[in-house]
Write a protein that holds these residues in place. Structure first.
Motif, short mmCIF file in Angstrom:
data_model
loop_
_atom_site.label_atom_id
_atom_site.label_comp_id
_atom_site.label_asym_id
_atom_site.label_seq_id
_atom_site.Cartn_x
_atom_site.Cartn_y
_atom_site.Cartn_z
N ARG A 13 27.08 103.19 6.94
CA ARG A 13 26.80 104.41 6.31
C ARG A 13 27.76 104.66 5.46
O ARG A 13 28.98 104.20 5.42
CB ARG A 13 26.79 105.41 7.48
CG ARG A 13 25.82 105.45 8.36
CD ARG A 13 24.39 105.45 7.77
NE ARG A 13 23.94 106.65 7.05
CZ ARG A 13 23.48 107.68 7.46
NH1 ARG A 13 22.92 107.86 8.87
NH2 ARG A 13 23.16 108.76 6.79
N LEU A 14 27.55 105.25 4.47
CA LEU A 14 28.89 105.74 3.31
C LEU A 14 29.84 106.63 3.89
O LEU A 14 31.04 106.44 3.26
CB LEU A 14 28.18 106.72 2.34
CG LEU A 14 28.70 107.16 1.10
CD1 LEU A 14 29.14 105.99 0.04
CD2 LEU A 14 28.18 108.26 0.32
N THR A 15 29.68 107.19 5.21
CA THR A 15 30.74 107.83 5.68
C THR A 15 31.44 107.04 6.73
O THR A 15 32.60 107.34 7.29
CB THR A 15 30.17 108.84 6.67
OG1 THR A 15 29.09 108.48 7.59
CG2 THR A 15 29.53 110.07 5.79
N ASP A 16 31.26 105.62 6.97
CA ASP A 16 32.01 104.66 7.76
C ASP A 16 33.44 104.60 7.04
O ASP A 16 33.64 104.37 5.80
CB ASP A 16 31.32 103.45 7.56
CG ASP A 16 30.11 103.61 8.32
OD1 ASP A 16 29.87 104.47 9.20
OD2 ASP A 16 29.30 102.36 8.50
N PRO A 17 34.61 104.34 7.80
CA PRO A 17 35.75 104.31 7.38
C PRO A 17 35.82 103.14 6.52
O PRO A 17 35.37 101.81 6.89
CB PRO A 17 36.58 103.89 8.78
CG PRO A 17 35.64 104.76 9.62
CD PRO A 17 34.22 104.45 9.38
N ARG A 20 33.65 103.65 1.23
CA ARG A 20 33.90 104.07 -0.11
C ARG A 20 34.85 103.33 -0.80
O ARG A 20 34.64 102.96 -2.03
CB ARG A 20 34.20 105.53 -0.13
CG ARG A 20 32.96 106.65 0.42
CD ARG A 20 33.23 107.77 -0.21
NE ARG A 20 32.26 108.87 0.41
CZ ARG A 20 31.99 109.96 0.09
NH1 ARG A 20 32.56 110.22 -1.24
NH2 ARG A 20 31.10 110.66 0.34
N MET A 253 21.98 105.56 2.75
CA MET A 253 22.58 106.61 1.88
C MET A 253 21.52 107.86 1.95
O MET A 253 20.27 107.64 1.58
CB MET A 253 23.04 106.45 0.62
CG MET A 253 24.09 107.29 -0.04
SD MET A 253 24.50 106.81 -1.56
CE MET A 253 25.39 105.42 -1.36
N GLU A 257 23.90 112.83 0.82
CA GLU A 257 25.06 111.94 0.41
C GLU A 257 25.19 111.62 -0.77
O GLU A 257 26.06 111.47 -1.49
CB GLU A 257 24.94 110.79 1.71
CG GLU A 257 25.31 111.42 2.95
CD GLU A 257 25.21 110.12 3.98
OE1 GLU A 257 25.64 110.16 5.21
OE2 GLU A 257 24.61 108.99 3.59
N TRP A 261 27.99 112.62 -3.52
CA TRP A 261 28.82 111.71 -4.00
C TRP A 261 28.84 111.46 -5.64
O TRP A 261 29.83 111.49 -6.14
CB TRP A 261 28.28 110.25 -3.50
CG TRP A 261 29.23 108.97 -3.67
CD1 TRP A 261 30.79 109.12 -3.75
CD2 TRP A 261 28.86 107.92 -4.16
NE1 TRP A 261 31.07 107.84 -3.95
CE2 TRP A 261 30.11 106.85 -4.12
CE3 TRP A 261 27.78 107.08 -4.18
CZ2 TRP A 261 30.01 105.71 -4.75
CZ3 TRP A 261 27.72 105.80 -4.54
CH2 TRP A 261 28.89 104.81 -4.77
N ASN A 270 36.13 111.63 -7.46
CA ASN A 270 36.49 110.28 -6.75
C ASN A 270 35.88 109.25 -7.78
O ASN A 270 35.67 109.41 -8.75
CB ASN A 270 35.51 110.17 -5.51
CG ASN A 270 33.98 110.17 -5.81
OD1 ASN A 270 33.48 110.71 -6.88
ND2 ASN A 270 33.37 109.53 -4.60
#
Length: 270
Positions: A13-17, A20, A253, A257, A261, A270
């Motif tokens: 997922r986009l939120t994984d550490p 990004r 995604m 999200e 983004w 970002n």
């Protein structure tokens, strides 16, 4: 080729550490498809492989894959022409300033005919494309859309007009010459079912298959060898590039999200 999926992540997922940051490190011409069994990034570089075909069975996530790839290229500065007959699958992109969204057959026809003009304009620039953004042509439910375009053309085609829909012809021209014009196609479908010529279908250098049948594999990835076992797990796919199939956990995604983004990207956050 290995068919094992035991080493794949259970979800991506986009939120994984660190995810990004991993996306930010990709070249501007590349997008992350997912992670392979050896932990390496499985990506597509559209400078080398300009067009992508996505084909999945029911629930296989083809629309999500299109969204994830499109969002990455938009984040990198590309523009997108999103064509979808359902009119609801990509509403996340509808209000973005760099996206043109068309849903009805007349609008899709006109957009593709206009694309032929844009292709010629870019080619006439003779490689002087600095400052000209990449253009991603995103076709969801593409086979159905192309059949609708063919029927639509028949409703007003005159005796001396070509039999092939000019919209479909424009798409084929982009598949053949899009690389030099920085125009790239993301196609959700089988390609053989929508009226594309064999030569046009061969322009898809990256093929992403999920929840596929053996027959679908043989039609779309014959050079990759016998069909491996298809996984029912969310986000599991095989990415075929250069005759090799890579078991992959694809990046997922959501609509919200992707929209958040890209809104942050436009605001320079970002």
């Amino acid at each position: 080729m290995t068919n094992t999926i035991t080493a794949l992540p259970t979800m991506l997922r986009l939120t994984d550490p660190g995810l990004r940051e991993r996306l930010e490190a990709m070249p501007a011409s590349a997008a992350l498809i997912g992670i392979g069994t050896d932990g390496r990034a499985i990506a597509v570089d559209i400078d080398a492989a300009p067009h992508v075909l996505v084909c999945t069975g029911t629930g296989g996530g083809s629309t999500t894959i299109l969204r994830t790839l499109t969002a990455q290229f938009l984040h990198q500065g590309a523009h997108a022409l999103v064509l979808e007959p359902k009119r609801v699958s990509h509403l996340w992109a509808k209000d973005l300033p760099t996206v043109t969204h068309r849903g009805n057959v007349a609008g899709i026809h006109d957009a593709l005919v206009g694309l032929a003009t844009e292709l010629k304009r870019r080619i006439d620039l003779d490689d002087d494309l600095d400052g000209v953004p990449r253009l991603m042509v995103v076709l969801d439910q593409a086979d159905t859309t192309l059949r609708q375009l063919t029927r639509y053309w028949e409703t007003f085609r005159q005796k001396d007009d070509p039999k092939q829909s000019p919209a479909v012809a424009a798409l084929e021209d982009v598949l053949h010459a899009g690389r030099e014009a920085r125009i790239h196609v993301l196609y959700n479908g089988r390609a053989a079912d929508g009226g594309l010529s064999t030569a046009a279908r061969e322009q898809f250098a990256t093929v992403i298959l999920a929840r596929f049948t053996a027959g679908t594999w043989q039609r779309l990835a014959p050079i990759a060898g016998p069909a491996p076992k298809s996984s029912p797990l969310p986000g599991r796919a095989h990415v075929i590039q250069n005759g090799t199939a890579y078991p992959t956990q694809v990046l997922l995604m959501t609509d919200s999200e992707a929209a958040a983004w890209l809104t942050a990207t436009a605001a320079g956050e970002n």
